[in-house]
Scaffold this motif. Structure first.
Motif, PDB file in Angstrom:
ATOM      1  N   THR A  28       0.794  -1.216   0.096  1.00 36.59           N
ATOM      2  CA  THR A  28       0.001  -0.054  -0.071  1.00 36.59           C
ATOM      3  C   THR A  28       0.916   1.090   0.085  1.00 36.59           C
ATOM      4  N   LEU A  29       1.729   1.358   0.954  1.00 37.00           N
ATOM      5  CA  LEU A  29       2.702   2.510   0.771  1.00 37.00           C
ATOM      6  C   LEU A  29       3.492   2.688  -0.622  1.00 37.00           C
ATOM      7  N   ASN A  30       3.879   1.550  -1.011  1.00 43.03           N
ATOM      8  CA  ASN A  30       4.659   1.656  -2.241  1.00 43.03           C
ATOM      9  C   ASN A  30       3.703   2.163  -3.354  1.00 43.03           C
ATOM     10  N   GLU A  31       2.317   1.662  -3.366  1.00 41.71           N
ATOM     11  CA  GLU A  31       1.260   2.029  -4.361  1.00 41.71           C
ATOM     12  C   GLU A  31       1.045   3.664  -4.285  1.00 41.71           C
ATOM     13  N   ASN A  32       1.101   3.947  -2.842  1.00 50.15           N
ATOM     14  CA  ASN A  32       0.707   5.234  -2.726  1.00 50.15           C
ATOM     15  C   ASN A  32       1.985   6.407  -3.286  1.00 50.15           C
ATOM     16  N   ALA A  33       3.018   5.869  -3.079  1.00 45.85           N
ATOM     17  CA  ALA A  33       4.186   6.530  -3.678  1.00 45.85           C
ATOM     18  C   ALA A  33       4.188   6.557  -5.245  1.00 45.85           C
ATOM     19  N   ASP A  34       3.794   5.521  -5.844  1.00 48.85           N
ATOM     20  CA  ASP A  34       3.666   5.603  -7.333  1.00 48.85           C
ATOM     21  C   ASP A  34       2.523   6.617  -7.497  1.00 48.85           C
ATOM     22  N   ALA A  35       1.389   6.550  -6.928  1.00 43.69           N
ATOM     23  CA  ALA A  35       0.477   7.424  -7.294  1.00 43.69           C
ATOM     24  C   ALA A  35       0.619   8.721  -7.119  1.00 43.69           C
ATOM     25  N   GLN A  36       1.301   9.324  -5.840  1.00 43.10           N
ATOM     26  CA  GLN A  36       1.902  10.524  -5.589  1.00 43.10           C
ATOM     27  C   GLN A  36       2.974  10.931  -6.797  1.00 43.10           C
ATOM     28  N   TRP A  37       3.700  10.127  -7.227  1.00 41.63           N
ATOM     29  CA  TRP A  37       4.658  10.420  -8.421  1.00 41.63           C
ATOM     30  C   TRP A  37       3.605  10.839  -9.564  1.00 41.63           C
ATOM     31  N   ALA A  38       2.738   9.949  -9.604  1.00 49.94           N
ATOM     32  CA  ALA A  38       1.764  10.424 -10.845  1.00 49.94           C
ATOM     33  C   ALA A  38       1.339  11.634 -10.903  1.00 49.94           C
ATOM     34  N   LYS A  39       0.938  12.200  -9.684  1.00 55.48           N
ATOM     35  CA  LYS A  39       0.521  13.697  -9.360  1.00 55.48           C
ATOM     36  C   LYS A  39       1.627  14.595  -9.796  1.00 55.48           C
ATOM     37  N   VAL A  40       2.878  14.354  -9.392  1.00 60.35           N
ATOM     38  CA  VAL A  40       4.033  15.222  -9.984  1.00 60.35           C
ATOM     39  C   VAL A  40       4.078  15.378 -11.223  1.00 60.35           C
ATOM     40  N   GLU A  41       3.972  14.071 -11.764  1.00 60.28           N
ATOM     41  CA  GLU A  41       4.207  14.091 -13.427  1.00 60.28           C
ATOM     42  C   GLU A  41       3.163  14.792 -14.108  1.00 60.28           C
ATOM     43  N   THR A  42       1.689  14.788 -13.380  1.00 58.14           N
ATOM     44  CA  THR A  42       0.643  15.418 -14.151  1.00 58.14           C
ATOM     45  C   THR A  42       1.044  17.016 -14.228  1.00 58.14           C
ATOM     46  N   GLN A  43       1.316  17.336 -13.077  1.00 54.20           N
ATOM     47  CA  GLN A  43       1.606  18.574 -12.743  1.00 54.20           C
ATOM     48  C   GLN A  43       3.006  19.457 -13.902  1.00 54.20           C
ATOM     49  N   TYR A  44       3.850  18.517 -13.857  1.00 55.18           N
ATOM     50  CA  TYR A  44       4.952  18.683 -14.805  1.00 55.18           C
ATOM     51  C   TYR A  44       4.367  18.685 -16.187  1.00 55.18           C
ATOM     52  N   GLN A  45       3.393  17.801 -16.542  1.00 58.15           N
ATOM     53  CA  GLN A  45       2.703  17.886 -17.973  1.00 58.15           C
ATOM     54  C   GLN A  45       1.821  19.326 -18.110  1.00 58.15           C
ATOM     55  N   GLU A 126       3.089  30.411 -13.100  1.00 56.90           N
ATOM     56  CA  GLU A 126       3.482  30.743 -11.866  1.00 56.90           C
ATOM     57  C   GLU A 126       2.396  29.554 -10.929  1.00 56.90           C
ATOM     58  N   GLY A 127       1.280  29.386 -11.269  1.00 57.40           N
ATOM     59  CA  GLY A 127       0.309  28.440 -10.422  1.00 57.40           C
ATOM     60  C   GLY A 127       0.843  27.060 -10.771  1.00 57.40           C
ATOM     61  N   SER A 128       1.134  26.902 -11.997  1.00 58.27           N
ATOM     62  CA  SER A 128       1.823  25.498 -12.185  1.00 58.27           C
ATOM     63  C   SER A 128       2.870  25.179 -11.387  1.00 58.27           C
ATOM     64  N   GLU A 129       3.671  26.083 -11.279  1.00 58.24           N
ATOM     65  CA  GLU A 129       5.046  25.893 -10.474  1.00 58.24           C
ATOM     66  C   GLU A 129       4.596  25.763  -9.010  1.00 58.24           C
ATOM     67  N   ASN A 130       3.667  26.442  -8.625  1.00 59.51           N
ATOM     68  CA  ASN A 130       3.193  26.151  -7.198  1.00 59.51           C
ATOM     69  C   ASN A 130       2.477  24.853  -6.983  1.00 59.51           C
ATOM     70  N   ARG A 131       1.784  24.179  -8.152  1.00 62.14           N
ATOM     71  CA  ARG A 131       1.458  22.996  -7.873  1.00 62.14           C
ATOM     72  C   ARG A 131       2.357  21.900  -8.029  1.00 62.14           C
ATOM     73  N   VAL A 132       3.382  22.104  -8.734  1.00 63.01           N
ATOM     74  CA  VAL A 132       4.393  21.370  -8.783  1.00 63.01           C
ATOM     75  C   VAL A 132       5.325  21.155  -7.460  1.00 63.01           C
ATOM     76  N   SER A 133       5.332  22.005  -6.765  1.00 65.42           N
ATOM     77  CA  SER A 133       6.182  22.203  -5.621  1.00 65.42           C
ATOM     78  C   SER A 133       5.210  21.637  -4.546  1.00 65.42           C
ATOM     79  N   VAL A 134       3.937  21.765  -4.407  1.00 66.87           N
ATOM     80  CA  VAL A 134       3.241  21.025  -3.520  1.00 66.87           C
ATOM     81  C   VAL A 134       3.098  19.482  -3.819  1.00 66.87           C
TER      82      VAL A 134
END
Length: 185
Positions: A28-45, A126-134
């Protein structure tokens, strides 16, 4: 004899339940990490989708800053070709560096600052950068929980047996603490 067998079976049952629940927790923790990385990638995109619009708007006014535009294009292409989270994070850092130089250029040209289109894109960026940071911060929080869980005894034994390894935190590239400088002369 019966009493000894019952005790052995009870111990085995406890170990089996502990192993099962411990394994499920690490998964579960590993999957949470993968899911959170996907959120980072969404903001990068989101950021990467905004960059070409900003570049095109700035290019319409400036032609002498081609190196910055080329650096942005190269970094975006490198990100698209990255396979691992670490490679993508490194590529994203290159994008940030080139983007920082572009933003300095925009600030140094009054005709760019007065363009409503560029101002809108800058606000979105700027908003995107803030989202990436979060999302990066949340990613590191999830990774901390995962890494802590697989390092604690006795889960560390289970993690080693089942192949769960420590995961890397997102870290800023060296030199990221320095503001980009652009010499326009």
């Amino acid at each position: 004899m019966k009493k000894g067998l019952i005790i052995v079976l009870a111990i085995l049952a406890v170990l089996l339940i502990w192993g099962w629940s411990g394994y499920n927790r690490v998964v579960t923790l590993n999957e949470n990490a993968d899911a959170q990385w996907a959120k980072v990638e969404t903001q990068y995109q989101r950021r990467f989708d905004l960059i070409p619009n900003l570049v095109n708007s700035v290019q319409a006014v400036l032609t002498q800053e081609q190196k910055v535009f080329g650096d942005l294009a190269t970094a975006r292409a490198k990100y698209a070709g990255s396979q691992t989270a670490d490679d993508k994070a490194a590529s994203a850092t290159q994008v940030e560096s080139a983007l920082g130089r572009l933003l300095v250029i925009v600030e140094n040209y009054p005709q760019l600052n007065s363009s409503a289109n560029i101002q809108d894109l800058m606000t979105q960026l700027e908003g995107s950068e803030n989202r990436v940071s979060v999302e990066r911060t949340r990613f590191n929080d999830v990774i901390r929980d995962y890494n802590t869980a697989i390092k604690r005894f006795p889960t560390m034994i289970l993690a080693a047996i089942t192949g769960f390894n420590e995961r890397a935190y997102f870290e800023a590239a060296s030199g990221a603490e320095n503001a980009p400088t652009v010499n326009l002369q």
